[in-house]
Design a protein around this motif. Structure first.
Motif, PDB file in Angstrom:
ATOM      1  N   ASP A  64      -6.518   6.043   2.686  1.00 25.30           N
ATOM      2  CA  ASP A  64      -5.117   6.448   3.186  1.00 25.30           C
ATOM      3  C   ASP A  64      -5.629   7.475   4.105  1.00 25.30           C
ATOM      4  O   ASP A  64      -5.751   8.725   3.783  1.00 25.30           O
ATOM      5  N   ASN A 104      -3.227   6.646 -10.701  1.00 24.84           N
ATOM      6  CA  ASN A 104      -2.601   6.737  -9.510  1.00 24.84           C
ATOM      7  C   ASN A 104      -1.987   7.874  -9.195  1.00 24.84           C
ATOM      8  O   ASN A 104      -1.785   8.137  -8.028  1.00 24.84           O
ATOM      9  N   TRP A 105      -1.316   8.304 -10.146  1.00 25.50           N
ATOM     10  CA  TRP A 105      -0.317   9.316 -10.079  1.00 25.50           C
ATOM     11  C   TRP A 105      -1.108  10.614  -9.677  1.00 25.50           C
ATOM     12  O   TRP A 105      -0.698  11.378  -8.801  1.00 25.50           O
ATOM     13  N   ASP A 106      -2.274  10.710 -10.073  1.00 24.63           N
ATOM     14  CA  ASP A 106      -3.281  11.794  -9.811  1.00 24.63           C
ATOM     15  C   ASP A 106      -4.014  11.429  -8.622  1.00 24.63           C
ATOM     16  O   ASP A 106      -4.886  12.199  -8.253  1.00 24.63           O
ATOM     17  N   GLY A 107      -3.686  10.249  -7.988  1.00 22.15           N
ATOM     18  CA  GLY A 107      -4.203   9.918  -6.773  1.00 22.15           C
ATOM     19  C   GLY A 107      -6.031   9.718  -6.707  1.00 22.15           C
ATOM     20  O   GLY A 107      -6.652   9.910  -5.713  1.00 22.15           O
ATOM     21  N   MET A 121       6.596  11.416   0.814  1.00 27.12           N
ATOM     22  CA  MET A 121       6.541  12.234   2.043  1.00 27.12           C
ATOM     23  C   MET A 121       7.977  12.531   2.513  1.00 27.12           C
ATOM     24  O   MET A 121       8.005  13.082   3.734  1.00 27.12           O
ATOM     25  N   LEU A 145      -5.352  17.455   1.264  1.00 20.08           N
ATOM     26  CA  LEU A 145      -4.356  17.773  -0.007  1.00 20.08           C
ATOM     27  C   LEU A 145      -5.201  17.850  -1.334  1.00 20.08           C
ATOM     28  O   LEU A 145      -4.783  18.299  -2.143  1.00 20.08           O
ATOM     29  N   ILE A 159       2.327   1.894  -3.535  1.00 22.85           N
ATOM     30  CA  ILE A 159       1.324   2.391  -4.382  1.00 22.85           C
ATOM     31  C   ILE A 159       0.977   3.921  -4.123  1.00 22.85           C
ATOM     32  O   ILE A 159       0.952   4.595  -5.010  1.00 22.85           O
ATOM     33  N   ARG A 160       0.993   4.121  -2.740  1.00 21.94           N
ATOM     34  CA  ARG A 160       0.960   5.367  -2.450  1.00 21.94           C
ATOM     35  C   ARG A 160       1.704   6.537  -3.054  1.00 21.94           C
ATOM     36  O   ARG A 160       1.460   7.514  -3.134  1.00 21.94           O
ATOM     37  N   PHE A 176       3.739   6.222  -5.369  1.00 24.49           N
ATOM     38  CA  PHE A 176       3.920   6.771  -7.047  1.00 24.49           C
ATOM     39  C   PHE A 176       2.554   7.386  -7.290  1.00 24.49           C
ATOM     40  O   PHE A 176       1.657   7.082  -8.071  1.00 24.49           O
ATOM     41  N   SER A 177       2.205   8.410  -6.473  1.00 23.54           N
ATOM     42  CA  SER A 177       1.113   9.596  -6.874  1.00 23.54           C
ATOM     43  C   SER A 177       1.829  10.743  -6.610  1.00 23.54           C
ATOM     44  O   SER A 177       2.658  10.941  -5.851  1.00 23.54           O
ATOM     45  N   ARG A 178       0.852  11.945  -6.972  1.00 25.04           N
ATOM     46  CA  ARG A 178       1.740  13.188  -7.143  1.00 25.04           C
ATOM     47  C   ARG A 178       1.818  13.700  -5.900  1.00 25.04           C
ATOM     48  O   ARG A 178       2.813  14.467  -5.491  1.00 25.04           O
ATOM     49  N   HIS A 179       0.952  13.363  -4.842  1.00 22.21           N
ATOM     50  CA  HIS A 179       1.029  13.827  -3.575  1.00 22.21           C
ATOM     51  C   HIS A 179       1.438  12.573  -2.703  1.00 22.21           C
ATOM     52  O   HIS A 179       1.253  12.881  -1.419  1.00 22.21           O
ATOM     53  N   GLN A 231      10.647   7.733  -6.558  1.00 20.68           N
ATOM     54  CA  GLN A 231       9.856   7.885  -7.708  1.00 20.68           C
ATOM     55  C   GLN A 231      10.845   8.133  -8.962  1.00 20.68           C
ATOM     56  O   GLN A 231      10.458   7.268 -10.103  1.00 20.68           O
ATOM     57  N   GLN A 253       0.957  -1.239  -0.013  1.00 20.76           N
ATOM     58  CA  GLN A 253       0.051   0.021   0.025  1.00 20.76           C
ATOM     59  C   GLN A 253       0.783   1.105  -0.016  1.00 20.76           C
ATOM     60  O   GLN A 253       0.612   2.306  -0.664  1.00 20.76           O
ATOM     61  N   LEU A 313      -7.104   5.099  -5.910  1.00 17.46           N
ATOM     62  CA  LEU A 313      -7.421   4.676  -4.644  1.00 17.46           C
ATOM     63  C   LEU A 313      -8.457   5.411  -3.737  1.00 17.46           C
ATOM     64  O   LEU A 313      -8.167   6.522  -4.164  1.00 17.46           O
ATOM     65  N   LYS A 346      -4.236  11.364   3.755  1.00 16.56           N
ATOM     66  CA  LYS A 346      -4.627  12.242   2.797  1.00 16.56           C
ATOM     67  C   LYS A 346      -5.682  12.778   3.209  1.00 16.56           C
ATOM     68  O   LYS A 346      -6.308  13.666   2.312  1.00 16.56           O
TER      69      LYS A 346
END
Lengths: 219, 1091
Positions: B598, B587-590, A148, B605, A139-140, A142-145, A156, A136, B593, B601
């Motif tokens: 999560d 996924n890159w744009d969130g 951490m 944001l 996966i988290r 590899f996203s824009r935000h 990345q 998890q 999921l 988040k």
């Protein structure tokens, strides 16, 4: 802003790059008849092993790995086992993806699997080192935000570079040039390696260049 | 919605593309008709008295040796003693010059000029038929490469000469079974310099010494391969030429007095060792003639020809060896080889120069008359001029001969001039690229692509009332075209249609672009807040996003022969990459999921979610499942590919051969069962889908088609397969019945298909209306009773797709200008409409499904599996698109328009190419499945239109299916919307029911703009591919592979575009037809409802 981290990152990457270099040069000196094309699998495994060992060591020493909640030996062991399991599963995953991309299914399965091992040691291993065995979190990231810390951003960039490198590495295969590096999986593993090395250089550079814009939420 | 502007814009774009393709192909592809007649000794040549012109005299030579050294350029053959530092290719064949200087009456060396295209196969055709072969020699037998035109080898066989051949195996495919003895060696591997040559040398001398031959043809390939591999300026070339020098010497030593030796190159090579084009370096080969007995009656003089055209070898050899000149020959005899008039008596059985010329001229005239009767591509004026010239010459000759006096030398000269002018006319018609036309075609295509792109980006602006219409460009196009035609009429006296079309297309394009640019500027000025969106669409950053990078890569891949050869896998690779890009990007744009998944988040944001986590999870899992399905069908589709001859170790798919050819009975049964299962599944899935969305309830034509014609068609097909797979001898007493079934079943299927398509067209509505009385409506006003159903509707389907009262709302909002209150609604009778939500997609889906079965009929049975994969992949693509649209709605990027982003359109168009390969097709002529022409017509056809269209339908089946179903991309997110709304998502006000495709009717403007955008995007990607293959053909027209790879690819790509655009227009028209029908339906409902 992130000067300390960037410096640490640059030196880490230098060490990893040096290990790749040594893993190519040392067998060439020690093993008779060694060449990157000719004995490709040997090179591949030597590089994978070197990258694996050095990354694990360096990240362990640096203490990037997320702090474990429990400090019992059993928990640590289970983490280790899970990491190994994830490593193996990732090899299988990459193998499947590469086969779906059009690699021969049966004929050169060993070569394909070796490529999967290389890709795993270049990408998944780093995820394991930085994020621990948690899909998890991967996966988290590899996203824009999702990043951490600076290390997440670095992760990345290197992973993207490696995967794109391997992808681009497939391009010369159909050409009729009859070069030794067009043989499966030489071009892909070389592409992945070159992409990885590029990522090693690009990540600290990019982060340094964008250090003013980078903000991370605290964990 | 405004259907007409959309359709006319699309028509205009397609027309412009067609003009571009037509122009380029007209300049690039040289087309000629083959004349399938042969000369015989007994022919009467007009004007003439006695038969037997051809075999009048004793042949001068009994035997001949033809040494063909591939790519023997004239520079290689010359010897310059003063050159002290020769390059590797210079001065390596001293034997030729030595012989010429020592024995001038026995030998000559000439430059030997080939006609373009200078590729080996065309050249062999050229110097055996004496004609000017083009890329497309339209003959009766398009599938095989064997020469059917009259040729020297055939003539040798006719008079009983034994032809022994050794060398390049191209000859074996051109003249199958024509040789007395044949020793072909593989020519394909360009890197192999020695196999062919050494193979020849093993047998050449032993054969020559023996007496088992009359004509010996040896075709050496080493020099050509050396050129391709190393270029002429390489030591390997020196070695090769020196070896050839030795070969020529040894052959000359073994010649007997009655034997003629011809050493020649078939074409030259450029400085890089390539050939194929028309530059002098490529066309100028060498020819060396030698015989141990005196060959030339006169010593070399001023009247020697500077250059010998390649076609001239044919009549010369024919007359020297005493065989008729091949029918289609347009070459003239090599004059120095024949004695001039008056010396004939001394020579052994020879004919004089003038007689030879006369026979030659009569034969050429006969060919010209036959050809001009068959084809009209020779300009009539020049034809008339040639005819007049010939009749003048013939009368002059006949009077001279009749009076017994020797004709003047001027007559010989004017006969020669006549022959030369015939050849030049033919060459101008058949064998010359037209660079001007090619450039014009390229420019028009490039601008058409640009126009398409701009149209797709500005579709909303352009479809508006005040947007730039199509009237002006069309008027300008007509005017300019007319002007050019008039100008041509005045200056040249005749009209060349191509240039008028070119001028018209080009001017209308330019005008359109200019107006689009201006209207964009106006729009930007009007609403400046939209400016950044409008101005950023041509920056390199926005062009390099993966959805556009993938088509770019695809176009680039068309420029390399290796990628064209591996096209099937390349396209699959690209589709796979782009498909993987979708979830990664989400996924890159969130968005993949659920945000609540999560906890980190939740802080805000990302913009707050419009979808509940469970919906997001459901959509994501749908997306991933469909991705899995897509990838699975992609991978499986790889096993249906055919094989090109260039792919060495490739096994064609076992499903490609028709069942009747399978020997193993068990395997046959297995294949049959698999095919029937896939066919059944195809039908079931289609009906299932329609039923699911409540489209099978009404009693219209479309529903009838779906209920009865579709299953019937499948049954028909399955029985047809069974019948055609039955071995002929298994049921002797049923043979008649079987042959009848073979005739009737496919025809019945065709009829059913036509009926079904016609019914869909006639009555495309699949809406079932249930009207309730006003009182009932009032009593159950608040929750409309969703479960009340007529018989035959499953409650589940009703639950999903009953669309109640939607119509009232719409009508109210239309009538009153605003959404009216509940009381007013209740005062009218409620209307429930089933299947209104999929009113647009259902007929389209059914149309494609029927068409798919029809196209499957034209394929081998095994392809049913591939077609099933096609259906699955289409569904997966549609669902992925719908899910990703829903998920990106989360981001707030959903602007309310129905725009289809680039990614699914690109995937759609690539999938069309992918399934072109996965249905066993290849962009090569030998791989065309000719069997399709005989489905339902086992005894052949009388015309050519029907078989041609059947084969076209077979070849471009996947192009047709994907193009027709392209508008589904627009509808599917709306169709799938219901899931989102049931999961708690609300569009607009509270409590609105699932509206699905009725949204399109709410926003007719956006509907038409989105439809236009989708179609132009699809056309853009197809057009870019055509443009890339056109560029490849233009840039690489000297490439070794141009006639093997690039030109066929261009033809297939261009015809694929033609077929696709027509199919796309059909699809769009069907959508517009449905729209009209829905409009009428609403109108009919108004009085109905207010009654």
């Amino acid at each position: 802003m992130w000067d300390h981290e960037i410096r640490a990152m640059a030196s880490t990457h230098a060490i990893i790059a040096a290990s790749v270099f040594m893993a190519t040069v040392l067998p060439a000196v020690l093993v008779p008849g060694f060449s990157v094309y000719g004995t490709h699998l040997l090179w591949l495994y030597s590089v994978s092993a070197a990258v694996t060992a050095v990354s694990v060591a360096v990240f362990w020493l640096l203490g990037i790995t997320p702090p474990t909640k429990k400090h019992t030996l059993g928990y640590k062991l289970s983490r280790l086992v899970r990491s190994c399991l994830y490593f193996f599963l990732s090899c299988l995953f990459f193998h499947t993806v590469v086969v779906l991309y059009g690699a021969p299914l049966i004929e050169s399965a060993v070569e394909t699997f070796s490529l999967a091992v290389l890709l795993t040691s270049l990408t998944t291993l780093r995820c394991l080192c930085v994020l621990g065995p948690s899909v998890q979190a991967w996966i988290r990231v590899f996203s824009r935000h999702g990043a951490m810390s600076v290390w997440d951003t670095c992760l990345q960039i290197t992973v993207a570079c490696t995967v794109v490198g391997a992808w681009v590495g497939a391009f010369p295969i159909p050409l009729d040039w009859d070069r030794p590096w067009q043989v499966w999986p030489v071009s892909c593993s070389l592409g992945a390696m070159i992409g990885y090395l590029t990522g090693l250089v690009a990540a600290p550079a990019w982060i340094h260049y964008h250090r003013k814009q980078l903000t991370y939420k605290c964990k | 919605m405004k259907g007409l502007p959309v359709l006319s814009l699309l028509l205009w774009v397609c027309a412009v593309y067609f003009v571009g393709i037509y122009l380029f192909v007209g300049g690039f592809l040289l087309v000629r008709l083959e004349v399938n007649r042969t000369s015989t000794c007994g022919d009467v040549l007009q004007p003439g008295e006695e038969p037997g012109d051809f075999c009048r005299a004793q042949p001068r030579f009994r035997r001949a040796v033809l040494l063909i050294i591939d790519a023997l350029k004239i520079d290689f053959a010359r010897f310059d003693p003063n050159n002290t530092a020769p390059r590797p290719y210079e001065n390596k064949l001293p034997v030729l010059e030595e012989t010429v200087s020592v024995r001038p009456s026995h030998s000559r060396l000439y430059p030997f000029r080939a006609d373009p295209p200078t590729t080996t196969m065309q050249r062999i055709k050229g110097f055996t038929t004496g004609s000017l072969p083009t890329f497309v020699d339209v003959g009766n037998n398009f599938a095989s490469s064997a020469i059917l035109e009259d040729n020297l080898i055939h003539q040798f066989g006719q008079v009983g000469k034994r032809v022994v051949f050794m060398g390049d195996d191209t000859w074996e495919s051109l003249f199958p079974k024509r040789f007395h003895r044949s020793l072909p060696f593989p020519s394909f591997n360009v890197k192999d310099l020695h196999t062919v040559d050494n193979g020849i040398l093993q047998h050449l001398y032993t054969t020559m010494v023996g007496d088992d031959w009359d004509v010996l043809v040896a075709h050496f390939l080493g020099v050509d391969h050396c050129g391709h591999r190393f270029g002429p300026d390489h030591p390997a070339m020196a070695d090769k030429l020196t070896q050839m020098d030795g070969v020529i010497r040894s052959v000359m030593d073994r010649l007997q007095n009655d034997t003629l030796l011809v050493v020649m190159g078939d074409h030259g090579m450029t400085d890089t060792g390539d050939h194929g084009g028309e530059s002098q370096k490529e066309t100028d080969a060498a020819i060396f003639l030698y015989s141990p007995s005196p060959l030339f009656p006169a010593p070399p003089s001023q009247s020697e020809p500077d250059v010998v055209p390649q076609t001239d070898l044919v009549p010369t050899l024919a007359l020297l060896l005493g065989v008729p000149i091949p029918y289609s020959n347009v070459g003239q005899i090599l004059l120095p080889l024949f004695p001039s008039h008056g010396l004939t008596e001394g020579a052994v059985g020879g004919i004089s120069q003038l007689e030879a010329l006369w026979i030659n001229a009569k034969q050429v005239n006969r060919f010209l008359e036959t050809y001009s009767g068959m084809a009209k591509d020779i300009p009539p004026q020049s034809l008339a001029k040639l005819k007049a010239e010939f009749s003048r010459l013939s009368s002059e000759y006949l009077t001279a001969v009749g009076q017994g006096r020797s004709p003047s030398p001027q007559l010989a000269a004017s006969l020669q001039a006549y022959l030369t002018s015939v050849r030049d006319t033919c060459r101008a018609t058949w064998a010359r690229f037209n660079p001007l036309k090619m450039a014009a075609g390229l420019a028009i295509l490039a601008f058409a692509c640009l126009t398409c792109f701009i149209l797709s980006e500005l579709s909303l602006v352009l479809i508006r009332e005040n947007g730039p219409g199509l009237k002006a460009p069309v008027v300008v196009a007509l005017a300019v075209g007319g002007c050019v035609a008039a100008g041509q009429m005045l200056t040249q006296g005749y009209v060349e249609v191509a240039w008028c079309l070119a001028a018209a297309a080009f001017s209308s394009e330019l005008l359109f672009l200019w107006r689009a640019h201006r209207s964009r500027a106006v729009t930007v000025a009007k609403n400046s807040f939209k400016a950044p969106k409008c101005t950023t669409w041509l920056t390199p950053r926005s062009l390099l996003i993966p959805p556009l990078l993938v088509p770019l890569l695809r176009c680039a891949s068309l420029l390399s022969d290796s990628y064209v050869i591996a096209e099937g896998r390349v396209v699959t690779f690209l589709v796979f990459s782009l498909a993987l890009y979708i979830p990664i990007h989400l996924n890159w744009d969130g968005l993949l999921l659920p945000p609540s998944h999560d906890p980190l988040k939740a802080a805000g944001l990302v913009p707050s979610a419009a979808l509940s986590p469970s919906t997001v999870r459901k959509e994501s899992s749908t997306l991933l499942a469909c991705l899995g399905l897509l990838i699975g069908s992609l991978y499986l589709s790889l096993s249906f590919h055919g094989c090109r001859e260039e792919q060495g170790s490739c096994q064609p798919s076992p499903f490609l051969s028709p069942l009747s050819r399978l020997q193993d009975n068990q395997l046959k049964n297995l294949h049959y069962v698999l095919s029937v299962c896939s066919l059944g599944l195809w039908t079931y899935l289609l009906r299932r889908c329609l039923r699911h969305y409540g489209n099978l309830n009404s009693s219209g034509g479309t529903v009838f088609t779906a209920r009865w014609i579709l299953p019937l068609l499948s049954v028909c097909l399955a029985v047809h397969w069974a019948v055609s797979a039955t071995p002929e001898d298994s049921f002797r007493n049923l043979a008649e019945l079987i042959s009848l079934a073979q005739l009737a079943l496919p025809r019945a299927a065709f009829l059913l298909l036509g009926l079904g398509l016609f019914l869909i067209w006639l009555d495309p509505l699949t809406v079932f209306v249930k009207t309730r009385a006003a009182a009932t409506a009032r009593s159950t006003s608040l929750p409309p009773p969703r479960y009340r159903a007529s018989t035959g509707i499953s409650p589940q389907a009703e639950l999903h797709h009953l669309i109640p009262q939607i119509y009232q709302r719409m009508r109210c909002s239309l009538n009153d200008g605003e959404l009216s209150g509940g009381g007013e609604v209740d005062s009218r009778p409620a209307v429930e409409a089933y299947g209104l939500g999929t009113v647009y997609s259902a007929p389209l889906l059914l149309f494609c499904g029927l068409l798919g079965i029809g196209l499957l009929l034209l394929h081998p049975e095994g392809m049913a599996l591939s077609f099933l994969l096609l259906l699955l992949e289409t569904g997966a693509l549609l669902h992925i698109h719908a899910s990703s649209t829903t998920l990106s709605g989360l981001n707030g990027t959903h602007t309310g328009g129905f725009n289809v982003p680039w990614t699914p359109v690109v995937l759609w168009s690539l999938a069309a190419t992918q399934f072109f390969h996965a249905t066993g097709h290849l962009p090569t002529f030998p791989s065309i499945q000719w069997g399709a022409a005989f489905v339902g017509f086992p005894d052949g056809h009388t015309g050519t239109m029907l078989p041609a269209s059947l084969v076209t339908l077979n070849t471009f089946a996947s192009h047709i299916l994907f193009a027709v179903s392209c508008p589904l991309l627009l509808f599917w997110p709306l169709v799938c919307e219901v899931r989102g709304s049931r999961g708690g998502r609300t569009y607009g006000e509270e409590g609105e029911d699932a509206v699905m495709e009725m949204r399109l009717r709410e926003n007719p403007q956006q509907f038409s703009s989105a439809l236009l955008q989708l179609s132009t995007r699809y056309l853009f990607i197809l057009g870019a591919q055509v443009f890339a293959s056109v560029c490849a053909a233009a840039i690489l027209r000297r490439h070794l592979m141009v006639w093997k790879v690039f030109a066929p690819k261009l033809m297939f790509e261009a015809s694929g575009f033609l077929v696709s655009s027509v199919a796309l227009l059909i699809g769009v028209t069907l959508v517009l037809r449905v729209d009209v029908a829905v409009g009428r339906w609403f109108k009919r409902l108004v009085p109905d409802a207010s009654r």
